[in-house]
Write an enzyme that holds these catalytic residues in place. Structure first.
Site, PDB file in Angstrom:
ATOM      1  N   ASP A   1       0.879  -1.182   0.000  1.00  0.00           N
ATOM      2  CA  ASP A   1       0.000   0.000   0.000  1.00  0.00           C
ATOM      3  C   ASP A   1       0.908   1.221   0.000  1.00  0.00           C
ATOM      4  O   ASP A   1       2.124   1.116   0.212  1.00  0.00           O
ATOM      5  CB  ASP A   1      -0.890  -0.003   1.256  1.00  0.00           C
ATOM      6  N   SER A   2       0.303   2.379  -0.166  1.00  0.00           N
ATOM      7  CA  SER A   2       1.077   3.610  -0.078  1.00  0.00           C
ATOM      8  C   SER A   2       1.503   3.894   1.364  1.00  0.00           C
ATOM      9  O   SER A   2       2.470   4.605   1.594  1.00  0.00           O
ATOM     10  CB  SER A   2       0.234   4.778  -0.585  1.00  0.00           C
TER      11      SER A   2
ATOM     12  N   HIS B   1      -7.368   2.563   3.893  1.00  0.00           N
ATOM     13  CA  HIS B   1      -7.238   3.341   5.132  1.00  0.00           C
ATOM     14  C   HIS B   1      -8.583   3.443   5.875  1.00  0.00           C
ATOM     15  O   HIS B   1      -8.608   3.633   7.087  1.00  0.00           O
ATOM     16  CB  HIS B   1      -6.771   4.768   4.835  1.00  0.00           C
TER      17      HIS B   1
HETATM   18  N1  DGL Z   1      -4.841   3.087   1.185  1.00  0.00           N
HETATM   19  C1  DGL Z   1      -4.791   3.565  -0.137  1.00  0.00           C
HETATM   20  C2  DGL Z   1      -6.067   3.372  -0.919  1.00  0.00           C
HETATM   21  O1  DGL Z   1      -6.715   2.412  -0.695  1.00  0.00           O
HETATM   22  C3  DGL Z   1      -3.988   4.751  -0.399  1.00  0.00           C
HETATM   23  C4  DGL Z   1      -4.459   6.083  -0.126  1.00  0.00           C
HETATM   24  C5  DGL Z   1      -3.497   7.117  -0.619  1.00  0.00           C
HETATM   25  O2  DGL Z   1      -2.297   6.858  -0.642  1.00  0.00           O
HETATM   26  O3  DGL Z   1      -3.961   8.198  -1.006  1.00  0.00           O
HETATM   27  O4  DGL Z   1      -6.456   4.106  -1.757  1.00  0.00           O
END
Ligand code: DGL
Length: 278
Positions: free
Chosen positions: A10-11, A188
């Protein structure tokens, strides 16, 4: 049987919601998680940048001889899945497909809400997949760009007035639309589940993409003969591209007391760099 690890990325911290569900469902698997904390958020970026980041993240995970990968990021799953599947020949699970299947299963009225990052909503992927499965679905999609920084800052208490204010602003149109099912379309957001429930009430079923994807992963690994030996105890090793200490602090909270994980800082572009314990 295959005891090689599963790669999950993930980010940032959000992907740990998918890690937690994967450990719950598949306790014998070794998991390598990469959180790109040096470049979070992805959801505010353009599609070409998200695709480039996703390819780099996967290249890093491939160093661990992974048997399958979970893209625990709604943004990458909606925006870069075809490119990942074109470039890497291993089973790659995005979080969108399983979430959509669950929403279609759960909805009674066919009115479905989706919340996600700017990039996820802009891609139209959730809507497209929902309409493929349920052509008559009435779908409302809303970008919620301020939720990721809030969660990365450890703020998800339903009593927190900022959390409540933001959720009321983002969710009111969805409630007015009459959705009975809401896809938490960013990994998130399950951390905000209690706060979202407090705003939506009991009439709206919340779909957690990480949980749904862990179910699909468990089924498909077993079907493909890729599951780890039964009875074995797995492990979780996390790698981050920045600030391993703060990741350890919040990450522990997200994973819960019963999951222990190591956290290491890494440079994904340096194939030879020593990894430092965080
Ligand atoms: N948790 C991620 C998602 O599902 C990343 C959110 C992000 O980096 O902006 O989109």
């Amino acid at each position: 049987m295959d005891n090689r690890p599963i790669g999950i990325f993930d980010s940032g911290l959000g992907g740990l919601t998918a890690v937690k569900e994967t450990v719950r469902r598949l306790p014998g698997e070794n998991i390598i998680f990469f959180g790109d904390t040096g470049r979070v958020p992805y959801g505010t970026r353009s599609a070409p940048t998200i695709i480039r980041y996703a390819l780099e993240d996967m290249r890093f995970l491939k160093r661990f001889d992974i048997k399958a990968a979970v893209v625990a990021c709604g943004t990458v799953s909606t925006t870069a899945l075809p490119q990942l599947r074109e470039n890497f020949s291993l089973p790659i699970y995005g979080v969108t497909e399983a979430a959509v299947a669950a929403a279609v299963r759960e909805t009674r009225s066919g009115r479905i809400g989706v919340i996600g990052t700017n990039a996820s909503i802009r891609s139209g992927t959730y809507e497209r997949l929902l309409r493929q499965r349920l052509p008559d679905a009435a779908v409302i999609s809303r970008p919620c760009p301020l939720l990721v920084p809030l969660v990365e800052d450890g703020r998800f208490d339903p009593e927190d007035p900022v959390v409540r204010l933001l959720l009321c602003e983002y969710l009111t149109p969805i409630l007015e639309f009459g959705a009975d099912t809401l896809i938490l379309g960013c990994t998130h957001y399950p951390l905000l589940r209690a706060a979202v429930s407090a705003v939506c009430g009991n009439g709206v079923t919340l779909i957690d993409p990480g949980r749904e994807t862990a179910e699909v992963l468990a089924r498909e690994l077993a079907a493909d003969g890729l599951a780890a030996d039964p009875g074995r105890r797995g492990s979780v090793s996390c790698y981050v591209s920045d600030d391993a200490q703060s990741f350890s602090r919040f990450g522990g909270m997200f994973l819960g007391a019963d999951i222990t994980a190591t956290v290491s800082l890494c440079d994904i572009f340096d194939e030879t760099a020593a990894k430092h314990e965080g």
